[in-house]
Every structure is written in structure tokens, then in C-alpha cells.
Design an enzyme around this catalytic site. Structure first.
Site, PDB file in Angstrom:
ATOM      1  N   HIS A 105       0.851  -1.190   0.000  1.00  0.00           N
ATOM      2  CA  HIS A 105       0.000   0.000   0.000  1.00  0.00           C
ATOM      3  C   HIS A 105       0.888   1.242   0.000  1.00  0.00           C
ATOM      4  O   HIS A 105       2.092   1.173   0.252  1.00  0.00           O
ATOM      5  CB  HIS A 105      -0.899   0.036   1.235  1.00  0.00           C
ATOM      6  CG  HIS A 105      -0.115   0.136   2.500  1.00  0.00           C
ATOM      7  ND1 HIS A 105       0.507  -0.946   3.074  1.00  0.00           N
ATOM      8  CD2 HIS A 105       0.193   1.200   3.288  1.00  0.00           C
ATOM      9  CE1 HIS A 105       1.151  -0.553   4.150  1.00  0.00           C
ATOM     10  NE2 HIS A 105       0.995   0.745   4.312  1.00  0.00           N
ATOM     11  N   ASP A 107       0.863   5.000   1.856  1.00  0.00           N
ATOM     12  CA  ASP A 107       0.209   5.550   3.051  1.00  0.00           C
ATOM     13  C   ASP A 107      -0.805   6.641   2.691  1.00  0.00           C
ATOM     14  O   ASP A 107      -0.516   7.541   1.897  1.00  0.00           O
ATOM     15  CB  ASP A 107       1.255   6.115   4.017  1.00  0.00           C
ATOM     16  CG  ASP A 107       2.104   5.010   4.624  1.00  0.00           C
ATOM     17  OD1 ASP A 107       1.566   3.920   4.900  1.00  0.00           O
ATOM     18  OD2 ASP A 107       3.322   5.250   4.826  1.00  0.00           O
ATOM     19  N   HIS A 258       4.723  -0.166  -0.057  1.00  0.00           N
ATOM     20  CA  HIS A 258       5.471  -0.910   0.953  1.00  0.00           C
ATOM     21  C   HIS A 258       4.507  -1.792   1.732  1.00  0.00           C
ATOM     22  O   HIS A 258       3.285  -1.599   1.691  1.00  0.00           O
ATOM     23  CB  HIS A 258       6.182   0.064   1.905  1.00  0.00           C
ATOM     24  CG  HIS A 258       5.217   0.947   2.628  1.00  0.00           C
ATOM     25  ND1 HIS A 258       4.689   2.081   2.047  1.00  0.00           N
ATOM     26  CD2 HIS A 258       4.631   0.845   3.848  1.00  0.00           C
ATOM     27  CE1 HIS A 258       3.837   2.647   2.886  1.00  0.00           C
ATOM     28  NE2 HIS A 258       3.773   1.916   3.989  1.00  0.00           N
ATOM     29  N   ARG A 274       6.626   6.782  12.959  1.00  0.00           N
ATOM     30  CA  ARG A 274       6.422   7.263  11.590  1.00  0.00           C
ATOM     31  C   ARG A 274       5.965   8.710  11.592  1.00  0.00           C
ATOM     32  O   ARG A 274       5.076   9.072  12.369  1.00  0.00           O
ATOM     33  CB  ARG A 274       5.370   6.410  10.876  1.00  0.00           C
ATOM     34  CG  ARG A 274       5.224   6.766   9.396  1.00  0.00           C
ATOM     35  CD  ARG A 274       4.182   5.885   8.734  1.00  0.00           C
ATOM     36  NE  ARG A 274       2.907   6.574   8.605  1.00  0.00           N
ATOM     37  CZ  ARG A 274       1.755   5.983   8.280  1.00  0.00           C
ATOM     38  NH1 ARG A 274       1.724   4.685   8.079  1.00  0.00           N
ATOM     39  NH2 ARG A 274       0.658   6.678   8.173  1.00  0.00           N
TER      40      ARG A 274
HETATM   41 FE   LIG Z   1       2.242   1.935   5.556  1.00  0.00          FE
END
Ligand SMILES: [Fe+2]
Length: 287
Positions: A105, A107, A258, A274
């Protein structure tokens, strides 16, 4: 100004050497770093153990405004720009998002303005497993047979975050709130986009949230996505990053996808921070 880099694969990704993300960085150095990152799609910077959450936010914000994740319960207290990804349980509750994203996917692809890029820092990780795997969606576009490429160029993909969440995460993470649902209405994006900085075409297809292509049934959509992903995520197309504490990896959500790889979630700990850079609405590639 140039940044010393070495390739991570023969078709995308670089490691940047001699970079300290906590130290002051001139605009010229940052610009060289940013350009190398955009060109490569994925950038690894090692030995950043000393970074504080504030350092990570400060560096990330040089790329543009940052997101606060729709799952507010997994952001760092006092630092809402840091989204915690972890299997660790403290006082009976998970301290971060867990058990998800094992499929490729990009983000926040389900938002009207998906993310420009994400910056992921490893604080703790198992010795085995828990890698993050990456693929280049620009290389995938180039690798597609002409007939599939031309078909995709005309299609819009309809994203539905709540539909995907209900299928995958509702049991383990709890249901989405009405407010979270309201923030993530269904949205359509072109299947092939032009990178806003390089102009290079790339597939924009996060199939975990794609309910259907416009004009196609869900079954036809699934068959087409399966055919595309068999090429995009072929074993020799992937870069699998085996994490070490202190590693920082930046990825461009407009040209890569990723996924998280499995690890022993019962007996080992993984803790990642993140930051997510806001992007702009994707623009169709029109040749
Ligand atoms: Fe992700």
C-alpha cells in the site's frame, strides 16, 4: 551540493551516507537530499539512534506540513505528528498500530490528498522478520504489458478506507468511530499518476483500500489488480529492508508501495515511529 549515496537495488532505492538528521542542515544540503530521495523513491539513512521525536518531526517538516493520523489513539502523547507502529502492550493496551499493513500500500492513499512521503524510524526490532518490503510503482508501470498499461491509464480506482478497515482491522483494533468514518469517505484516484516533481508515470494502486475501478465490477477489479500486482511485486522487484535500531527509511508514497513482513509478535518487540508528509491530489498521467 551532493549527497553520497549507494544503490539499494538495481532499479530503485538508495542509502545516503554521512547524514545526521539531528544536526543543523543547510537548505542546499536538504535540497540535495530531497532530490536524491525523490529520484530513488526510497532512502535509507543509518545510525540515527540519537534522534528524539522532536528531531524527527523537525526534519520531516522540511518536506512540508505533516499529517496527524486518523487513528489518533496511536499517536505519541504530546507529539501528534508521530504515529506509533508497535506490537508492544503496556497496561493492557497496545501502544501503537499493530497487526496490519501486511499487503502492499501507499500511506493515506484513501484520502483526497494522499501522503507525499513517510519517514519511518526504528527504535526496537526483532533480529529476524519484521522487515519492510518496498516496490517501485514507476518501475512496475514500465514493466507492464502495453495492453494492461493502456487500460489502466483510462481508469479511476475507488478507495474506501472504512470498507477496508472493517474487513481487516475492526476485530483487532476496535471499530472506527463516527468521526473517523466521516474523515474517510470513499474517493476516486487515477490508476496511473504523473509524479508531481519528476513527471514520471507510476501506478497508484493500493489494493487494500480499492473497492473497484470505475465501470468495473468488484470481481473484474480484483482480477485486474491481481494481474498487475503479480508483475509489480514479483520477487526480483522488491527491496526488503531488515531493520536495525537507528535506521531511518524515507519512502515516496507517490512512486512506491510498501508492506510489513511478519515476525514473532508474541515473543519479540518492534517499535517504530512514523512521520507522514502531506501531499497533493494525484494527477492522471496522460502520456
Ligand atoms: Fe504503511
Amino acid at each position: 551540493m551532493s549527497i553520497e549515496t549507494r544503490p539499494l537495488t538495481d532499479h530503485f532505492g538508495v542509502e545516503a551516507m554521512g547524514v545526521d538528521l539531528a544536526a543543523p542542515m543547510t537548505d542546499a544540503t536538504f535540497e540535495a537530499l530531497r532530490r536524491a530521495f525523490v529520484d530513488a523513491g526510497v532512502m535509507l539513512i543509518r545510525n540515527q539512534d540519537h534522534l528524539t521525536p522532536a528531531d524527527q518531526v523537525r526534519f520531516s517538516a522540511r518536506f512540508g506540513p505533516l499529517e496527524s493520523h486518523v487513528l489518533g489513539q496511536f499517536t505519541l502523547p504530546g507529539q501528534p505528528e508521530i504515529f506509533v507502529v508497535s506490537n508492544i502492550v503496556e497496561d493492557g493496551r497496545h501502544i501503537g498500530a499493530h497487526g496490519g499493513s501486511k499487503q502492499y500500500h501507499s500511506d493515506l492513499a484513501y484520502l483526497a490528498a494522499p501522503s507525499l512521503g513517510s519517514i519511518f524510524r526504528c527504535l526496537e526490532c526483532p533480529k529476524e522478520g519484521g522487515e519492510t518490503a518496498f516496490i517501485s510503482m514507476a518501475a512496475a508501470y514500465d514493466a507492464l504489458p502495453g495492453n494492461i498499461r493502456m487500460r489502466l491509464e483510462t481508469l479511476n480506482a475507488e478507495y474506501d478506507y472504512a470498507w477496508g478497515y472493517d474487513q481487516r482491522h475492526a476485530k483487532t483494533r476496535g471499530p472506527l468511530s463516527a468521526e473517523q468514518r466521516a474523515k474517510t469517505p470513499p474517493i476516486a484516484h487515477p490508476a496511473v499518476i504523473a509524479h508531481p516533481e519528476t513527471g514520471r508515470p507510476a501506478l497508484f494502486l493500493s489494493d487494500i483500500w480499492i473497492r473497484r475501478f470505475g465501470g468495473l465490477s468488484e470481481a473484474e477489479t480484483e482480477a485486474l489488480l491481481d494481474a498487475v500486482m503479480a508483475i509489480a511485486a514479483a520477487p526480483d522487484a522488491e527491496y526488503r529492508h531488515q531493520w536495525q535500531p537507528g535506521d531511518v527509511v524515507l519512502w515516496d508514497n507517490r512512486s512506491t508501495m510498501h508492506k510489513a513482513c511478519p515476525f514473532d509478535e508474541t515473543n519479540t518487540r518492534r517499535l517504530m515511529h512514523r512521520t507522514t508528509i502531506q501531499g497533493t491530489p494525484p494527477v492522471r498521467f496522460d502520456g
